[in-house]
Design an enzyme around this catalytic site. Structure first.
Site, mmCIF file in Angstrom:
data_model
loop_
_atom_site.group_PDB
_atom_site.id
_atom_site.type_symbol
_atom_site.label_atom_id
_atom_site.label_comp_id
_atom_site.label_asym_id
_atom_site.label_seq_id
_atom_site.Cartn_x
_atom_site.Cartn_y
_atom_site.Cartn_z
ATOM 1 N N PRO A 93 12.178 6.438 -9.544
ATOM 2 C CA PRO A 93 10.602 6.906 -9.889
ATOM 3 C C PRO A 93 10.923 7.946 -9.743
ATOM 4 C CG PRO A 93 10.569 5.361 -8.744
ATOM 5 C CD PRO A 93 12.194 5.363 -8.432
ATOM 6 N N ASP A 94 9.603 8.812 -10.762
ATOM 7 C CA ASP A 94 9.289 9.780 -10.515
ATOM 8 C C ASP A 94 7.827 10.278 -9.609
ATOM 9 O OD1 ASP A 94 7.363 8.645 -12.284
ATOM 10 O OD2 ASP A 94 7.143 10.666 -14.067
ATOM 11 N N PHE A 95 7.569 11.576 -9.578
ATOM 12 C CA PHE A 95 6.203 10.786 -8.831
ATOM 13 C C PHE A 95 4.930 11.199 -9.044
ATOM 14 C CE2 PHE A 95 8.562 13.082 -5.007
ATOM 15 C CZ PHE A 95 8.411 11.978 -4.329
ATOM 16 N N ARG A 96 5.014 12.151 -10.473
ATOM 17 C CA ARG A 96 3.556 12.649 -10.943
ATOM 18 C C ARG A 96 3.568 11.509 -12.777
ATOM 19 N NH1 ARG A 96 5.742 16.840 -9.587
ATOM 20 N NH2 ARG A 96 5.132 17.859 -7.862
ATOM 21 N N ASN A 167 15.928 17.808 -6.363
ATOM 22 C CA ASN A 167 15.726 15.971 -6.131
ATOM 23 C C ASN A 167 16.034 16.644 -4.279
ATOM 24 O OD1 ASN A 167 15.216 16.141 -8.522
ATOM 25 N ND2 ASN A 167 17.111 15.509 -9.244
ATOM 26 N N ASP A 169 17.241 13.467 -3.450
ATOM 27 C CA ASP A 169 18.391 12.141 -3.317
ATOM 28 C C ASP A 169 19.731 12.348 -2.667
ATOM 29 O OD1 ASP A 169 19.226 13.208 -5.603
ATOM 30 O OD2 ASP A 169 17.775 12.013 -7.110
ATOM 31 N N HIS A 186 14.460 22.101 -2.118
ATOM 32 C CA HIS A 186 13.212 21.524 -1.147
ATOM 33 C C HIS A 186 13.722 19.828 -0.479
ATOM 34 C CE1 HIS A 186 10.601 21.349 -5.098
ATOM 35 N NE2 HIS A 186 10.825 23.074 -4.512
ATOM 36 N N GLU A 287 10.853 18.083 -23.185
ATOM 37 C CA GLU A 287 9.613 19.285 -23.360
ATOM 38 C C GLU A 287 10.042 20.559 -22.950
ATOM 39 O OE1 GLU A 287 5.885 18.032 -22.139
ATOM 40 O OE2 GLU A 287 6.653 18.177 -20.157
#
Length: 375
Positions: A93-96, A167, A169, A186, A287
């Site tokens: 899942p994403d954060f935002r 990422n 992960d 990160h 996008e």
């Protein structure tokens, strides 16, 4: 597209001038870094003020144009910039994203505010929420995506200069990229360290996994302080290697592929402006992103990418999922069957390993329960 397994940082970092790890020619590296700064300034002012050449680097500002450029033989050093969008199809899942992102579903941890779970000061006082979340997101529970294996294919063909990823992960590593191929901007779960400044004992992935899944708060075996995965929390600096490597890599880049990132988190987002003004940039995303305000561009932030104006000459936006975009590019390159086979073979290998591991654990538990003296 929202960021996901990338861990954002709000702390702006000053670039270090220390030498990169993999330096082979001191003078050429310094010259490349100097050229990078000059190219950055030239591009910044020429694009902001509408000066300079508008000659197109690509025959067409399309995915087809990018494929033709790669096949021409002129493209030898591709840099990939990856964000959360390359991992969402793996089930992470994403954060935002409103309603479905991690930040929208952290009420069960009784946090003062969602971002606290990734703030270093809060973590040191209340590590339990982070490690509870880590159990849900732990590396090894997900398989790499088509996008991850496309980057591995670029490596196998000798075209990948580096992958810069937001990422945490470790799926790039699972797909076959090695430490030298990666800049984990990160941080990563791959290693962990004691948080005590005078200790900093290192622990590996397996050690941390055992602690997390046994519901233990990881404590240092040497000093009993907390042990934290090497991911960058709010309030921490980005890895030094991020800053040293970007000075070497981006001046040499002849194609930048940006995938699955909103290009909103600094300083990662500003990397798109560090390639030379003749370097094509391909965005594969749901996008268009990275079209920064001119004033922010003057400060060195944002991307300054131009997909639609009359002055557009090198930026291509392919609006799709990262997997679909990578598969479409692979097809144009004549690599589709090879990529599909790579994904199929590697997923089968991972599933086999997981099955064998679970079988071994089951046999170990059964053997233990049947040991002499047990009841």
């Amino acid at each position: 597209m929202s960021e996901s397994s990338e861990l954002p940082t709000t702390k702006e970092e000053e670039e270090t001038t220390s030498e990169p790890e993999e330096q082979s020619d001191d003078s050429s590296e310094e010259e490349a870094a100097g050229n990078s700064e000059m190219d950055f300034l030239r591009t910044l002012f020429s694009r902001t003020l509408g000066l300079g050449s508008t000659e197109k680097v690509l025959d067409d500002l399309t995915l087809e144009g990018v494929a033709q450029y790669i096949l021409s033989g002129k493209c030898k050093n591709i840099i990939c910039m990856a964000g959360a969008g390359i991992s969402t199809s793996a089930g992470i899942p994403d954060f935002r994203s409103p309603g479905t992102g991690l930040y929208a579903n952290l009420q069960k941890y009784n946090l003062p505010y969602p971002e606290a779970i990734f703030q270093i000061d809060y973590f040191k006082k209340h590590p339990e929420p982070f490690f509870a979340l880590a159990r849900e997101l732990y590396p090894g529970q997900f398989k790499p995506t088509v996008c991850h294996y496309f980057m591995k294919l670029l490596k196998d063909k000798g075209l990948l200069k580096r992958c810069y990823t937001q990422n945490i992960d470790t799926l790039e590593r699972v797909a076959g990229l090695e430490s030298g191929d990666l800049i984990e901007a990160h941080g990563t779960f791959y290693t962990s360290h004691c948080v005590k400044f005078t200790c900093r004992k290192e622990y590996n992935l397996d050690w941390m996994k055992e602690k997390i899944f046994s519901d233990d708060i990881p404590k240092c075996e040497k000093c009993s302080s907390l042990v934290k995965p090497d991911i960058v929390f709010f309030g921490e600096s980005l890895p030094v290697r991020f800053f040293t490597s970007m000075k070497m890599d981006f001046p040499r880049c002849d194609l930048l592929i940006i995938m699955g990132t909103s290009l909103q988190v600094q300083p990662f987002a500003s990397l798109v402006s560090r390639v030379s003004k003749s370097c094509p940039r391909l965005l594969i995303n749901m996008e268009k992103t990275g079209r920064s305000d001119p004033m922010l561009g003057l400060l060195g932030f944002g991307g300054g990418m131009d997909f639609d104006s009359d002055k557009a000459y090198r930026d291509v936006a392919h609006i799709s999922t990262c997997d679909d975009g990578c598969m479409a590019l692979a097809e144009l390159l004549g690599w589709k069957a090879e990529l599909e086979e790579l994904v199929k073979r590697e997923h089968a290998r991972i599933e086999k390993q997981d099955k064998e591991a679970k079988s071994s654990e089951s046999q170990g538990a059964s053997s233990s329960s049947g040991a002499p003296g047990s009841t």
